[in-house]
Motif scaffolding. Structure first.
Motif, short mmCIF file in Angstrom:
data_model
loop_
_atom_site.label_atom_id
_atom_site.label_comp_id
_atom_site.label_asym_id
_atom_site.label_seq_id
_atom_site.Cartn_x
_atom_site.Cartn_y
_atom_site.Cartn_z
N ASN A 172 0.83 -1.21 0.00
CA ASN A 172 0.00 0.00 0.00
C ASN A 172 0.86 1.26 0.00
O ASN A 172 0.55 2.23 -0.69
N ASP A 173 1.95 1.25 0.77
CA ASP A 173 2.86 2.39 0.78
C ASP A 173 3.47 2.62 -0.60
O ASP A 173 3.60 3.76 -1.06
N ARG A 174 3.86 1.54 -1.28
CA ARG A 174 4.42 1.66 -2.61
C ARG A 174 3.38 2.21 -3.59
O ARG A 174 3.68 3.06 -4.42
N ASN A 175 2.13 1.75 -3.45
CA ASN A 175 1.06 2.26 -4.31
C ASN A 175 0.82 3.75 -4.06
O ASN A 175 0.55 4.51 -4.99
N ALA A 176 0.93 4.16 -2.80
CA ALA A 176 0.76 5.58 -2.46
C ALA A 176 1.87 6.40 -3.11
O ALA A 176 1.61 7.47 -3.68
N GLN A 177 3.08 5.89 -3.04
CA GLN A 177 4.21 6.60 -3.64
C GLN A 177 4.04 6.68 -5.16
O GLN A 177 4.30 7.73 -5.77
N ALA A 178 3.58 5.61 -5.78
CA ALA A 178 3.36 5.62 -7.23
C ALA A 178 2.28 6.63 -7.60
O ALA A 178 2.40 7.33 -8.63
N ALA A 179 1.23 6.75 -6.80
CA ALA A 179 0.17 7.72 -7.07
C ALA A 179 0.69 9.15 -6.95
O ALA A 179 0.30 10.03 -7.72
N GLU A 180 1.58 9.39 -5.98
CA GLU A 180 2.17 10.73 -5.85
C GLU A 180 3.05 11.06 -7.04
O GLU A 180 3.03 12.19 -7.54
N ILE A 181 3.81 10.09 -7.50
CA ILE A 181 4.65 10.30 -8.68
C ILE A 181 3.78 10.59 -9.89
O ILE A 181 4.08 11.46 -10.71
N GLN A 182 2.66 9.87 -9.99
CA GLN A 182 1.73 10.11 -11.10
C GLN A 182 1.20 11.54 -11.04
O GLN A 182 1.09 12.21 -12.07
N ALA A 183 0.88 12.03 -9.86
CA ALA A 183 0.39 13.40 -9.72
C ALA A 183 1.45 14.40 -10.19
O ALA A 183 1.14 15.38 -10.88
N GLU A 184 2.70 14.15 -9.82
CA GLU A 184 3.79 15.03 -10.25
C GLU A 184 3.95 14.98 -11.77
O GLU A 184 4.17 16.02 -12.41
N ASN A 185 3.83 13.79 -12.34
CA ASN A 185 3.96 13.65 -13.79
C ASN A 185 2.83 14.35 -14.53
O ASN A 185 3.04 14.92 -15.61
N ILE A 186 1.63 14.31 -13.98
CA ILE A 186 0.50 15.01 -14.59
C ILE A 186 0.81 16.49 -14.66
O ILE A 186 0.59 17.14 -15.70
N ASP A 187 1.36 17.04 -13.59
CA ASP A 187 1.73 18.46 -13.56
C ASP A 187 2.81 18.76 -14.60
O ASP A 187 2.70 19.74 -15.35
N ARG A 188 3.85 17.94 -14.63
CA ARG A 188 4.94 18.16 -15.60
C ARG A 188 4.41 18.11 -17.04
O ARG A 188 4.75 18.97 -17.85
N LEU A 189 3.62 17.10 -17.33
CA LEU A 189 3.10 16.96 -18.69
C LEU A 189 2.20 18.13 -19.06
O LEU A 189 2.21 18.61 -20.21
N ASN A 190 1.42 18.62 -18.10
CA ASN A 190 0.56 19.77 -18.36
C ASN A 190 1.40 21.00 -18.68
O ASN A 190 1.07 21.77 -19.60
N LYS A 191 2.48 21.21 -17.94
CA LYS A 191 3.35 22.37 -18.19
C LYS A 191 4.01 22.27 -19.56
O LYS A 191 4.10 23.27 -20.28
N ILE A 192 4.44 21.08 -19.92
CA ILE A 192 5.05 20.89 -21.24
C ILE A 192 4.01 21.15 -22.33
O ILE A 192 4.29 21.86 -23.30
N LYS A 193 2.82 20.62 -22.16
CA LYS A 193 1.76 20.82 -23.15
C LYS A 193 1.41 22.30 -23.26
O LYS A 193 1.19 22.81 -24.36
N GLU A 194 1.37 23.00 -22.13
CA GLU A 194 1.06 24.43 -22.17
C GLU A 194 2.12 25.19 -22.97
O GLU A 194 1.79 26.05 -23.79
N LEU A 195 3.39 24.86 -22.74
CA LEU A 195 4.46 25.51 -23.50
C LEU A 195 4.33 25.23 -25.00
O LEU A 195 4.47 26.14 -25.84
N GLN A 196 4.03 23.98 -25.34
CA GLN A 196 3.85 23.61 -26.75
C GLN A 196 2.65 24.34 -27.34
O GLN A 196 2.72 24.85 -28.46
N ASP A 197 1.55 24.40 -26.59
CA ASP A 197 0.35 25.08 -27.08
C ASP A 197 0.60 26.57 -27.27
O ASP A 197 0.12 27.17 -28.23
N ARG A 198 1.36 27.16 -26.35
CA ARG A 198 1.67 28.59 -26.50
C ARG A 198 2.51 28.85 -27.75
O ARG A 198 2.31 29.84 -28.44
#
Length: 158
Positions: A35-61
């Motif tokens: 469960n702890d590992r799954n929690a850590q994976a979910a946090e990493i996923q949240a960080e990746n969502i943010d990174r990908l959104n920032k990259i997409k925003e730069l590309q869209d701009r």
């Protein structure tokens, strides 16, 4: 002889109950670590969502800037001044729509991040509950072992 066998049987039962408690605790700790590992994976996923959104925003701009530049060139090519009147209104309207789209994209990204963080929180809670259950199983086995020991000794002394 019967008393000796009764005491030996009691001792074996006590050992078995204690071993069962230790095994339950060990299994609970392992499940909690999953469960702890799954929690850590979910946090990493949240960080990746943010990174990908920032990259997409730069590309869209960058894409919007190119589109806006081409639009201005088209207006100029037709003899219109792109900095006044209808062309300016159209460019400003496009810019406003683009910024609204970016805000929607950012909002959706924050929602997805929050969902991943919520999954992480739930996984941590599951881990804590599982650890608690393991400790409880170990404690219960100790009480059962003590009860068995006392019952066995009492029966042997009769």
């Amino acid at each position: 002889m019967a008393n000796s066998l009764m005491i030996a049987g009691t001792a074996i039962t006590v050992q078995g109950q204690l071993a069962a408690g230790r095994a339950a605790k060990k299994a609970a700790d392992y499940n909690a670590s999953v469960n702890d590992r799954n929690a850590q994976a979910a946090e990493i996923q949240a960080e990746n969502i943010d990174r990908l959104n920032k990259i997409k925003e730069l590309q869209d701009r960058e894409k919007f800037k190119d589109l806006n530049d081409r639009t201005q060139m088209l207006y100029r090519g037709q003899g219109w001044a792109a900095t006044t009147g209808t062309p300016l209104k159209k460019l400003l309207q496009n810019a406003l729509r683009f910024e609204q789209d970016i805000e929607i994209q950012n909002y959706n990204s924050r929602v997805k991040q929050q969902q991943s963080k919520e999954i992480a929180t739930n996984e941590r809670l599951k881990a804590e509950i599982t650890r608690f259950e393991g400790r409880a199983a170990r404690t219960i086995s100790r009480y059962q072992a003590a009860g068995t020991l006392l019952t066995g000794i009492g029966a042997a002394l009769k």
